[in-house]
Enzyme design. Structure first.
Site, PDB file in Angstrom:
ATOM      1  N   GLN A  83       0.835  -1.191   0.000  1.00  0.00           N
ATOM      2  CA  GLN A  83       0.000   0.000   0.000  1.00  0.00           C
ATOM      3  C   GLN A  83       0.868   1.237   0.000  1.00  0.00           C
ATOM      4  O   GLN A  83       2.098   1.154   0.096  1.00  0.00           O
ATOM      5  CB  GLN A  83      -0.963  -0.017   1.195  1.00  0.00           C
ATOM      6  CG  GLN A  83      -2.006  -1.116   1.088  1.00  0.00           C
ATOM      7  CD  GLN A  83      -2.966  -1.180   2.251  1.00  0.00           C
ATOM      8  OE1 GLN A  83      -2.726  -0.609   3.315  1.00  0.00           O
ATOM      9  NE2 GLN A  83      -4.069  -1.900   2.069  1.00  0.00           N
ATOM     10  N   SER A  91      -4.558  -8.714   4.698  1.00  0.00           N
ATOM     11  CA  SER A  91      -5.776  -7.968   4.384  1.00  0.00           C
ATOM     12  C   SER A  91      -6.790  -8.966   3.866  1.00  0.00           C
ATOM     13  O   SER A  91      -6.488  -9.743   2.954  1.00  0.00           O
ATOM     14  CB  SER A  91      -5.510  -6.887   3.325  1.00  0.00           C
ATOM     15  OG  SER A  91      -6.715  -6.477   2.706  1.00  0.00           O
ATOM     16  N   GLY A  92      -7.990  -8.932   4.422  1.00  0.00           N
ATOM     17  CA  GLY A  92      -9.007  -9.879   4.000  1.00  0.00           C
ATOM     18  C   GLY A  92      -9.461  -9.661   2.576  1.00  0.00           C
ATOM     19  O   GLY A  92      -9.545 -10.599   1.772  1.00  0.00           O
ATOM     20  N   SER A  93      -9.775  -8.402   2.207  1.00  0.00           N
ATOM     21  CA  SER A  93     -10.223  -8.137   0.839  1.00  0.00           C
ATOM     22  C   SER A  93      -9.131  -8.472  -0.165  1.00  0.00           C
ATOM     23  O   SER A  93      -9.399  -9.051  -1.230  1.00  0.00           O
ATOM     24  CB  SER A  93     -10.660  -6.679   0.689  1.00  0.00           C
ATOM     25  OG  SER A  93      -9.582  -5.785   0.866  1.00  0.00           O
ATOM     26  N   ASP A 249     -11.593   2.444   3.025  1.00  0.00           N
ATOM     27  CA  ASP A 249     -11.717   1.141   2.389  1.00  0.00           C
ATOM     28  C   ASP A 249     -13.087   1.045   1.738  1.00  0.00           C
ATOM     29  O   ASP A 249     -14.111   1.350   2.351  1.00  0.00           O
ATOM     30  CB  ASP A 249     -11.557   0.062   3.466  1.00  0.00           C
ATOM     31  CG  ASP A 249     -11.350  -1.329   2.896  1.00  0.00           C
ATOM     32  OD1 ASP A 249     -11.713  -1.572   1.733  1.00  0.00           O
ATOM     33  OD2 ASP A 249     -10.839  -2.188   3.640  1.00  0.00           O
ATOM     34  N   CYS A 253     -13.868  -4.804   4.818  1.00  0.00           N
ATOM     35  CA  CYS A 253     -12.598  -4.970   5.535  1.00  0.00           C
ATOM     36  C   CYS A 253     -12.551  -6.282   6.316  1.00  0.00           C
ATOM     37  O   CYS A 253     -13.150  -6.396   7.402  1.00  0.00           O
ATOM     38  CB  CYS A 253     -12.335  -3.790   6.462  1.00  0.00           C
ATOM     39  SG  CYS A 253     -10.667  -3.801   7.165  1.00  0.00           S
ATOM     40  N   GLY A 254     -11.844  -7.268   5.775  1.00  0.00           N
ATOM     41  CA  GLY A 254     -11.798  -8.587   6.389  1.00  0.00           C
ATOM     42  C   GLY A 254     -11.029  -8.650   7.693  1.00  0.00           C
ATOM     43  O   GLY A 254     -11.499  -9.238   8.677  1.00  0.00           O
ATOM     44  N   THR A 255      -9.831  -8.036   7.737  1.00  0.00           N
ATOM     45  CA  THR A 255      -9.064  -8.063   8.984  1.00  0.00           C
ATOM     46  C   THR A 255      -9.733  -7.189  10.044  1.00  0.00           C
ATOM     47  O   THR A 255      -9.723  -7.512  11.231  1.00  0.00           O
ATOM     48  CB  THR A 255      -7.611  -7.605   8.750  1.00  0.00           C
ATOM     49  OG1 THR A 255      -7.611  -6.389   7.989  1.00  0.00           O
ATOM     50  CG2 THR A 255      -6.822  -8.665   8.006  1.00  0.00           C
TER      51      THR A 255
END
Length: 344
Positions: A83, A91-93, A249, A253-255
Site C-alpha cells: 500500500q 488484508s481480508g479483501s 476502504d 474490511c476482512g481483517t
C-alpha cells in the site's frame, strides 16, 4: 519498445476495493520467511512498492498484492500487501482478490465445487475455501489468523472530539475501532473525505498514546488502521476502515471485521458458531463467523472466518524504464489528501 523488463498484473476488486495482483516480473525479495520479506520491503528496499502504488502508475484508492513463492511447505502461494504507506502483513479483501486471481487464471488448479488454497502471509497461514462453478470463484471463505483484543474502551485524548474510546484489537493487523457517533458523523459515501481525515488524525494521536506488539510476531507493532463502526437496524455492523494518506476502504474490511469479531467475543456478544454481517460504506458485505477459540501469548483469541467475493476485471502490464524520472512515484494532495506529505 522493449517490454522485457515489465511487471504483469491481474486487476481485481473485492466488493469495490481494488486489490491488483502482481503475477509476473517482480524481483526476488530477500528473506527466509514472509515476515522477513515484508520487513525487507519496509526497511531496506521499498522501490517496488513505490513503483506500483504511487502515480503515475497507480491512484490512492487501491492496493497491490505481491504474489510470490511460499516460504513454508504447507502453502500453495505467498503474498504481501503493498500500500501507499508500507507493506502490510494481511488484508481480508486483498486475500480474497489473490485467491480469485490464482484460481481464475489457472495458477492454482480450480476444483469444483470447492477449492482449498493455502496462503503464506507475514501474519501466518491463511486457509481459503473457494466456492467454484463454471470456472468462476463465486465466494471465498478465509480462515484467518487468530484475532484478539488488546484493550477495550481505550481512552484517546483528541483536540477536536475530546476524550473518545477505542477498542484496540488484532485481526491480522492491529486496529483501533471507534464508534462513529463519537465524531459526529455517520458511515455514508457523502462523509468519506471527513471520515478519512478523522481516521488519519486519530491514528496519529494513537501513535503517541497507545503501544502494541504482537506476542508472537515482533515485526507487527503498530496500529495500522482506524476503523469506524456503526450498527444497522438489521443487526449488521457498518464498517469504515481509514488508510493513509487519507482514504476509506471500499470493502467491509476482512481483517477489521476479524478484529471486531474479537471485540464482540471479548464482550460476550459472540460465541463460537455465531456470525455477524459486515457492511461497507458503499453497501458491500462480508460474513464474519467465529469458528473456534485459542490462545495467542496470554490473550484469549477467536478464530475468524471471513466470506466475500472478488472479481477479475482486467490485465495490466507495467514497463520498467530506467530512464523514467518517476520510477519512485509521486503523490499530490489534490487527490491524495493533505496528509500525503507523510508518505513522500
Amino acid at each position: 519498445m522493449n517490454w522485457e523488463n515489465s511487471l504483469h498484473l491481474l486487476e481485481v476488486h473485492c466488493q469495490g476495493e481494488i486489490g491488483k495482483v502482481i503475477v509476473g516480473g517482480a524481483p526476488e525479495i530477500p528473506g527466509a520467511t514472509m515476515a522477513e520479506k515484508m520487513d525487507h520491503i519496509n526497511n531496506v528496499d521499498d522501490s517496488l512498492r513505490r513503483f506500483v502504488t504511487f502515480e503515475p502508475r497507480a491512484n490512492v484508492a487501491m492496493s497491490v498484492n505481491l504474489l510470490i513463492d511460499p516460504t513454508r511447505p504447507d502453502a500453495d502461494a505467498g503474498f504481501i500487501v503493498l500500500q501507499a504507506d508500507r507493506a502490510h502483513p494481511m488484508s481480508g479483501s486483498n486475500c480474497i482478490c489473490v485467491v480469485t486471481a490464482l484460481l481464475e487464471s489457472g495458477r492454482v488448479e480450480m476444483v469444483e465445487p470447492e477449492t482449498v488454497v493455502r496462503l503464506d502471509t507475514p501474519a501466518g497461514l491463511i486457509i481459503a475455501r473457494a466456492r467454484c462453478e463454471n470456472g468462476r470463484c463465486l465466494a471465498v471463505s478465509l480462515d484467518n489468523v487468530p484475532a484478539f483484543v488488546e484493550t477495550l474502551d481505550q481512552a484517546v485524548e483528541t483536540p477536536k472530539w475530546g476524550t473518545i474510546k477505542a477498542d484496540i484489537a488484532y485481526g491480522g493487523v492491529y486496529y483501533a475501532i471507534v464508534d462513529v457517533d463519537q465524531i459526529g458523523l455517520s458511515i455514508a459515501p457523502e462523509h468519506a473525505r471527513e471520515l478519512a481525515e478523522a481516521g488519519i488524525e486519530i491514528k496519529a494521536l494513537l501513535a503517541d498514546q497507545v503501544s502494541v506488539r504482537h506476542p508472537e510476531i515482533p515485526s507487527i507493532g503498530e496500529i495500522a488502521y482506524v476503523m469506524f463502526r456503526g450498527r444497522e437496524a438489521d443487526g449488521a455492523i457498518r464498517t469504515c476502515t481509514t488508510l493513509k494518506p487519507g482514504r476509506v476502504d471500499r470493502s467491509p474490511c476482512g481483517t477489521g471485521s476479524s478484529a471486531n469479531l474479537a471485540v464482540l467475543h471479548a464482550r460476550g456478544k459472540v460465541a463460537v458458531g455465531d456470525s455477524r454481517r459486515s457492511r461497507s460504506i458503499i453497501g458491500g458485505e462480508f460474513m464474519a463467523e467465529a469458528i473456534g477459540e485459542t490462545i495467542v501469548g496470554n490473550r484469549k483469541a477467536v478464530l475468524p472466518r471471513i466470506t466475500g467475493q472478488a472479481w477479475v476485471y482486467g490485465r495490466q502490464e507495467l514497463r520498467v524504464d530506467p530512464a523514467d524520472p518517476f520510477t519512485k512515484g509521486f503523490a499530490l494532495s489534490d487527490t491524495w489528501g493533505p496528509q500525503v506529505g507523510d508518505l513522500i
